[in-house]
Design a protein around this motif. Structure first.
Motif, PDB file in Angstrom:
ATOM      1  N   ALA A  84      45.363  14.064 -20.063  1.00  0.00           N
ATOM      2  CA  ALA A  84      45.297  12.614 -20.335  1.00  0.00           C
ATOM      3  C   ALA A  84      43.897  12.227 -20.787  1.00  0.00           C
ATOM      4  O   ALA A  84      43.723  11.460 -21.740  1.00  0.00           O
ATOM      5  N   LEU A  85      42.890  12.783 -20.131  1.00  0.00           N
ATOM      6  CA  LEU A  85      41.512  12.471 -20.523  1.00  0.00           C
ATOM      7  C   LEU A  85      41.243  13.014 -21.936  1.00  0.00           C
ATOM      8  O   LEU A  85      40.538  12.387 -22.729  1.00  0.00           O
TER       9      LEU A  85
ATOM     10  N   SER B 289      36.226  10.179 -14.271  1.00  0.00           N
ATOM     11  CA  SER B 289      35.404  10.488 -15.449  1.00  0.00           C
ATOM     12  C   SER B 289      35.316  12.004 -15.585  1.00  0.00           C
ATOM     13  O   SER B 289      35.743  12.745 -14.684  1.00  0.00           O
ATOM     14  N   GLU B 290      34.730  12.464 -16.664  1.00  0.00           N
ATOM     15  CA  GLU B 290      34.564  13.907 -16.812  1.00  0.00           C
ATOM     16  C   GLU B 290      33.644  14.456 -15.735  1.00  0.00           C
ATOM     17  O   GLU B 290      33.847  15.556 -15.238  1.00  0.00           O
ATOM     18  N   GLY B 291      32.645  13.670 -15.364  1.00  0.00           N
ATOM     19  CA  GLY B 291      31.732  14.081 -14.299  1.00  0.00           C
ATOM     20  C   GLY B 291      32.499  14.358 -13.008  1.00  0.00           C
ATOM     21  O   GLY B 291      32.299  15.369 -12.339  1.00  0.00           O
ATOM     22  N   LYS B 292      33.415  13.447 -12.679  1.00  0.00           N
ATOM     23  CA  LYS B 292      34.198  13.631 -11.446  1.00  0.00           C
ATOM     24  C   LYS B 292      35.085  14.867 -11.536  1.00  0.00           C
ATOM     25  O   LYS B 292      35.273  15.580 -10.561  1.00  0.00           O
ATOM     26  N   LEU B 293      35.621  15.107 -12.731  1.00  0.00           N
ATOM     27  CA  LEU B 293      36.472  16.295 -12.882  1.00  0.00           C
ATOM     28  C   LEU B 293      35.654  17.572 -12.694  1.00  0.00           C
ATOM     29  O   LEU B 293      36.108  18.535 -12.075  1.00  0.00           O
TER      30      LEU B 293
ATOM     31  N   GLU C 202      36.288   6.583 -18.988  1.00  0.00           N
ATOM     32  CA  GLU C 202      36.915   6.843 -17.681  1.00  0.00           C
ATOM     33  C   GLU C 202      38.391   6.531 -17.767  1.00  0.00           C
ATOM     34  O   GLU C 202      38.791   5.616 -18.484  1.00  0.00           O
ATOM     35  N   LEU C 203      39.153   7.330 -17.035  1.00  0.00           N
ATOM     36  CA  LEU C 203      40.578   7.029 -16.929  1.00  0.00           C
ATOM     37  C   LEU C 203      40.784   6.138 -15.724  1.00  0.00           C
ATOM     38  O   LEU C 203      40.194   6.381 -14.659  1.00  0.00           O
ATOM     39  N   CYS C 204      41.600   5.145 -15.882  1.00  0.00           N
ATOM     40  CA  CYS C 204      41.990   4.316 -14.742  1.00  0.00           C
ATOM     41  C   CYS C 204      43.431   4.687 -14.399  1.00  0.00           C
ATOM     42  O   CYS C 204      44.319   4.582 -15.250  1.00  0.00           O
ATOM     43  N   LEU C 205      43.639   5.179 -13.179  1.00  0.00           N
ATOM     44  CA  LEU C 205      44.977   5.604 -12.758  1.00  0.00           C
ATOM     45  C   LEU C 205      45.411   4.732 -11.589  1.00  0.00           C
ATOM     46  O   LEU C 205      44.636   4.532 -10.649  1.00  0.00           O
ATOM     47  N   PHE C 206      46.600   4.212 -11.656  1.00  0.00           N
ATOM     48  CA  PHE C 206      47.080   3.405 -10.535  1.00  0.00           C
ATOM     49  C   PHE C 206      48.567   3.619 -10.342  1.00  0.00           C
ATOM     50  O   PHE C 206      49.272   4.058 -11.264  1.00  0.00           O
ATOM     51  N   SER C 207      49.029   3.354  -9.122  1.00  0.00           N
ATOM     52  CA  SER C 207      50.466   3.472  -8.898  1.00  0.00           C
ATOM     53  C   SER C 207      50.916   2.531  -7.798  1.00  0.00           C
ATOM     54  O   SER C 207      50.128   2.131  -6.937  1.00  0.00           O
ATOM     55  N   ALA C 208      52.199   2.181  -7.879  1.00  0.00           N
ATOM     56  CA  ALA C 208      52.803   1.295  -6.880  1.00  0.00           C
ATOM     57  C   ALA C 208      54.083   1.944  -6.395  1.00  0.00           C
ATOM     58  O   ALA C 208      54.841   2.506  -7.193  1.00  0.00           O
ATOM     59  N   ASP C 209      54.318   1.863  -5.081  1.00  0.00           N
ATOM     60  CA  ASP C 209      55.481   2.560  -4.525  1.00  0.00           C
ATOM     61  C   ASP C 209      56.775   1.755  -4.625  1.00  0.00           C
ATOM     62  O   ASP C 209      57.860   2.315  -4.699  1.00  0.00           O
ATOM     63  N   GLN C 210      56.638   0.442  -4.583  1.00  0.00           N
ATOM     64  CA  GLN C 210      57.858  -0.384  -4.620  1.00  0.00           C
ATOM     65  C   GLN C 210      58.287  -0.635  -6.058  1.00  0.00           C
ATOM     66  O   GLN C 210      57.449  -0.951  -6.909  1.00  0.00           O
TER      67      GLN C 210
END
Ligand code: ADP
Length: 560
Positions: free
Chosen positions: A397-398, A365-369, A255-263
């Motif tokens: 990326a995956l 995950s690939e399932g989600k895609l 699974e890819l873990c994707l995260f982001s922060a705005d500040q």
């Protein structure tokens, strides 16, 4: 005798490297060497025509260097004979594998007049061991070729691709100590034995390899006695003609873990938390932390129209472009590997650790895609994101974290170009792309990142370039930062400014102790200053192995 610790002495001119190679061989010696090389390789593999030399002189750097000839041997025996002839006539030669060294020197030697020895015809996959999970490859084997081979033969092993794309070699990146982002990302650490041609033509095997009958050569790379592999990486001590590399067993679930922060300042806390996750082995592969600007360089070209032709990109325009694509100021990507239960446990732990420091956190995950492809309206409803956009960002990326190389990261090279980007597998040279990589290693603490940014960001701004940082955790304690200076190679003034900017970045950061893990062909004097004991040892080794200094003069180990 005591020696001074090495100090970085800046190279003074933007374009004139302070490197002295071996003096080009006299014309008579060169002609004699050419005649012998033609006899060994066949005349069609000894190229001296102007068009070829022009082609090999092209560079994504502001200045390339021009070779004297290009040789294309096809076997270790031919390489050995090429080296022996070069040594006899004292003609400098410079080995490359496939030459996709974008932004570090491409197919160019550090100085004009060297003879390029291109090894792309040596493209055999010599062995793939499915039980012990390794491959043995020649220099011309590309990332795409090994990936395809594994796929076609249903071998459940993965390579660790770099961003240089499917046509880049496995071996060239490994001898430059490059990296990817799977758990096998530190390429030097995956080396399983080498075959090397010395500058005088002898062939040696490292590790247990020289015993001939050694059963554990590829599984116990250090062998017995001095461990020599490091000598043949980032050096000019030998031509590597084959290499063993450990491969990653295909993981049952990813699974890819994707995260982001705005500040912007959120990155400080992210760094501390990412280090915790890596040190405690919740995350086993690399983590990439990318500044918004870097992601924009992958997704599009410079917003010339919005900026009315001015540079650098303003904060307002950058924010507008990032908002349209739902990009945070800092964006992270990591991959989780293992069984479903292992991945679920890691997911829960990552959520717990990162939740408070990010504005968005998702696991794909690939399932989600597959689901997203089938029911795009649902994804739009839940995430607010256009599915096309989501897939375009996540699928490559995956692929990469599962060992499938792609050329997406190369888009960055097009950022400042005013030409239309190419489709298919792009060659940055064909589109006048300009890129100089600056790749300092930053200890993985918020304090070090702040200190580094305090130095680098004003320099980028002073020269009117965007600061496009990616931080890749090459191990749980260090980030390799890649900060490209991207310029329009059609614009000589901008190219000159880019060279000056890169030079100042390198000088200022090195002076503050943030040294690069690798340098481009014009920045080699940084590595082995004449006054340090390290530099002197390197030169003694060089003299012993290459008494006539014919192999890659100026590459990392500079002339005494
Ligand atoms: P790639 O094919 O992956 O693009 P390159 O051929 O550009 O990699 O290699 C990067 C650098 O590594 C080259 O410029 C050269 O200095 C060094 N190098 C590449 N192949 C070899 C080799 N077989 N032996 C020694 N040094 C090499």
């Amino acid at each position: 005798m005591s020696t001074q610790p090495q100090q970085f002495s800046p190279v003074t001119s933007d374009f004139a490297p302070a490197i002295t190679g071996s003096t080009p061989a006299a014309e008579d010696g060169f002609q004699a060497a050419l005649a012998e090389w033609r006899a060994v390789l066949g005349p069609q593999h000894v190229l001296t025509d102007q068009a070829t030399l022009d082609d090999y002189a092209r560079s994504t750097l502001p200045r390339g260097t021009r070779p004297r000839a290009v040789l294309r041997p096809a076997s270790t025996d031919e390489v050995s004979r090429v080296a022996a002839i070069a040594n006899q006539y004292r003609v400098p030669i410079y080995p490359i594998s496939c030459g996709k060294n974008w932004g570090y020197g491409d197919r160019c030697a550090p100085t004009d007049g060297q003879v390029i020895v291109e090894l792309s015809r040596m493209n055999r996959i010599l062995e793939v061991n499915t039980e012990l999970a390794y491959a043995v490859v020649e220099p011309g084997v590309t990332q795409g070729q090994l990936y395809d081979f594994l796929q076609q033969h249903n071998i459940p092993l993965w390579i660790d691709p770099t961003g240089a794309g499917p046509t880049a070699s496995i071996l060239g990146n490994t001898v430059e100590r490059g990296y990817g982002i799977t758990p096998y990302g530190d390429h030097f650490a995956q080396i399983a034995g080498m075959e090397v041609v010395l500058p005088t033509g002898e062939v040696v095997q490292t590790g247990f390899g020289h015993y001939g009958n050694a059963k554990a050569w590829r599984v116990f790379p250090r062998g017995i006695g001095p461990y020599l592999d490091g000598l043949f990486t980032q050096s000019n001590f030998g031509i590597v003609t084959s290499i063993g590399v450990w491969l990653m067993p295909a993981s049952p679930h990813v699974e890819l873990c994707l995260f982001s922060a705005d500040q912007d300042q959120a990155v400080d806390e992210l760094v501390e938390r990412v280090r915790w996750l890596l040190l405690h082995r919740v995350l086993v592969g690399a983590v990439n932390l990318m500044h918004r600007n870097r992601i924009l360089t992958v997704l599009r070209q410079y917003p010339w129209e919005l900026m009315g032709g001015r540079t650098p990109m303003s904060e307002e325009v950058a924010q507008q472009l990032a908002r349209q694509r739902q990009i945070g100021t800092w964006n992270g990507v990591a991959a989780l590997y293992g069984t479903r239960r292992q991945v679920a446990a890691a997911r829960a732990e990552i959520r717990r650790v990162l939740k408070a420091s990010v504005d968005r956190l998702a696991f794909v995950s690939e399932g989600k895609l597959r689901l997203a492809r089938r029911i795009p309206w649902l994804v739009k409803l839940v995430t607010g994101m256009d599915v096309g956009q989501l897939l375009a960002a996540v699928e490559p990326a995956l692929g990469i974290v599962k060992g499938k190389p792609n050329a997406v990261s190369l888009n960055t090279c097009w950022w400042r170009s005013k030409r239309q980007p190419a489709n298919a597998l792009p060659d940055p040279h064909d589109h006048c792309c300009g890129v100089i990589w600056f790749s300092p290693v930053i200890p993985m603490t918020a304090g070090h990142l702040r200190e580094f940014r305090r130095l680098a960001e004003p320099i980028m701004a002073k020269y009117r370039f965007e600061c496009c940082i990616t931080l890749t955790a090459v191990n749980p304690r260090a980030f390799d930062c890649t900060l490209p200076v991207l310029y329009d190679a059609d614009d000589p003034e901008e190219a000159q400014r880019a060279a000056a900017c890169h030079q100042e970045l390198l000088s200022a950061c090195a002076a503050a102790g943030y040294l690069p893990y690798r340098v481009d062909i014009h920045s080699m004097p940084l590595v082995t200053s004449p006054s340090s004991s390290f530099g002197m040892l390197c030169r003694r080794l060089k003299s012993a192995l290459d008494p006539n200094r014919v192999l890659a003069p100026g590459r990392y180990v500079i002339k005494p």
